[in-house]
Design a protein around this motif. Structure first.
Motif, PDB file in Angstrom:
ATOM      1  N   LEU A  70       6.389  96.926 -45.135  1.00 33.88           N
ATOM      2  CA  LEU A  70       5.391  97.722 -45.862  1.00 33.88           C
ATOM      3  C   LEU A  70       5.238  97.294 -47.326  1.00 33.88           C
ATOM      4  N   THR A  71       5.710  96.091 -47.646  1.00 29.29           N
ATOM      5  CA  THR A  71       5.667  95.626 -49.031  1.00 29.29           C
ATOM      6  C   THR A  71       4.266  95.702 -49.625  1.00 29.29           C
ATOM      7  N   GLN A 100      10.586  90.634 -53.064  1.00 28.23           N
ATOM      8  CA  GLN A 100       9.434  91.262 -53.711  1.00 28.23           C
ATOM      9  C   GLN A 100       9.642  92.759 -53.896  1.00 28.23           C
ATOM     10  N   GLN A 101      10.269  93.405 -52.920  1.00 29.87           N
ATOM     11  CA  GLN A 101      10.525  94.841 -53.047  1.00 29.87           C
ATOM     12  C   GLN A 101      11.515  95.133 -54.172  1.00 29.87           C
ATOM     13  N   ILE A 102      12.445  94.233 -54.383  1.00 27.30           N
ATOM     14  CA  ILE A 102      13.376  94.401 -55.506  1.00 27.30           C
ATOM     15  C   ILE A 102      12.614  94.387 -56.829  1.00 27.30           C
ATOM     16  N   PHE A 139      18.393  86.638 -51.670  1.00 25.50           N
ATOM     17  CA  PHE A 139      18.262  88.093 -51.747  1.00 25.50           C
ATOM     18  C   PHE A 139      19.392  88.677 -52.590  1.00 25.50           C
ATOM     19  N   VAL A 140      20.599  88.170 -52.413  1.00 25.65           N
ATOM     20  CA  VAL A 140      21.741  88.634 -53.214  1.00 25.65           C
ATOM     21  C   VAL A 140      21.475  88.389 -54.697  1.00 25.65           C
ATOM     22  N   LYS A 144      21.078  91.235 -57.813  1.00 25.09           N
ATOM     23  CA  LYS A 144      21.844  91.245 -59.061  1.00 25.09           C
ATOM     24  C   LYS A 144      20.977  91.676 -60.239  1.00 25.09           C
ATOM     25  N   THR A 145      19.671  91.396 -60.161  1.00 27.43           N
ATOM     26  CA  THR A 145      18.789  91.729 -61.278  1.00 27.43           C
ATOM     27  C   THR A 145      18.514  93.221 -61.387  1.00 27.43           C
ATOM     28  N   LEU A 146      18.892  93.992 -60.373  1.00 24.34           N
ATOM     29  CA  LEU A 146      18.746  95.452 -60.448  1.00 24.34           C
ATOM     30  C   LEU A 146      19.929  96.112 -61.147  1.00 24.34           C
TER      31      LEU A 146
END
Length: 290
Positions: A70-71, A100-102, A139-140, A144-146
């Motif tokens: 659902l992005t 992209q969701q991140i 993805f990992v 990390k950027t969050l």
């Protein structure tokens, strides 16, 4: 006669009931993600608003499942909220389907939260030393950027190892787990709630580290485990903390309730696909009032 302003002309801050936004997937069958977060946060007294990251027929623990990403829908949903002046008192993320969701989580944090809102990040991507199906090192790295925007980060041991480039260990001592949490704090995360913490084979627990210091909570290890227990823990923790419980109090309450759900699950040997938290939701309400 003066006309009343329409809702979309007024910022809609939730008061007095906290309005929380949770972004994660919907597994239609399986007692995890949004089908856990929504009832638990509601039981905690939250006005719970949802942003589905994907829709699955079942969680990925089943032999087959359908998956709908659902992005593409998320930016228009966020834009509509901005137009309506809708704001949220907390943001809680679980399973995110892609990089992209991140990035969209960062936009949500900047655009639809009230000043001082808390951000809770559950980096749901791995367990038992392995990434979930469909995730990779890119993805990992994105996850990390969050960490710098997280008021509270809620990883298990595997996720903490991946986020800090630490070799995974089945068993670790207290000093090793302390160092693991310290590495996460070094990314800018304000508080870490590390789950699956154990120095003995028959126990497990939680390590809370951050602004208020360090606190450990250990309890008996209940086996077998179950799908969705991490979602139950995180949802109870977030609900309890938003209600005003301290980090340590919220962690203990979340761990105790997760154990209650597992005990209920063990009563039905055929219920393998999720933890039966529903029969003990009433006890959660009482636990929160204690």
């Amino acid at each position: 006669m003066q006309q009343k302003k329409s809702m979309k002309q007024q910022p809609q801050k939730s008061a007095p009931t906290p309005r929380i936004l949770t972004m994660q997937d919907i597994s239609c069958v399986g007692q995890c993600s949004l089908t856990v977060a929504l009832p638990i946060l509601s039981a905690c007294g939250m006005e719970t608003c949802v942003l589905p990251s994907a829709v699955l027929s079942t969680h990925t623990g089943f032999s087959t499942f359908t998956f709908r990403d659902l992005t593409e829908d998320i930016p228009s949903i966020m834009e509509n909220w901005k137009q309506q002046g809708l704001l949220f008192d907390a943001l809680y993320t679980g399973y995110l389907g892609n990089v992209q969701q991140i990035e969209l989580v960062k936009e949500l944090a900047q655009n639809v939260l009230v000043p001082g809102a808390k951000t809770y990040i559950d980096p749901a991507m791995a367990d038992h030393g392995k990434l979930y199906v469909g995730f990779d090192s890119a993805f990992v790295d994105a996850m990390k950027t969050l960490l710098p925007i997280a008021d509270v980060l809620l990883p298990n041991i595997t996720e903490a190892c991946l986020l800090t480039d630490t070799p995974y260990r089945e068993e670790g001592d207290a000093a090793w787990m302390h160092t693991l949490a310290e590495k996460l704090l070094a990314f800018g995360t304000k508080n870490v709630v590390l789950t699956g913490v154990s120095t003995k084979p028959d126990t497990t627990g939680v390590l809370v580290m951050g602004e208020a210091g360090e606190e450990w909570y250990t309890h008996a290890l209940l086996t077998p485990g179950s799908h969705g227990t991490g979602d139950i823990f995180a949802s109870v923790f977030v609900g309890a903390h938003v209600r005003g419980k301290s980090l340590g109090e919220a962690a203990r309450l979340a761990a105790d309730f997760t154990c209650l759900a597992l005990e209920e699950t063990h009563k039905d040997p055929d219920h393998w696909y999720g933890a039966r938290f529903e029969p003990v939701l009433g006890r959660l309400v009482k636990m929160l009032e204690a």
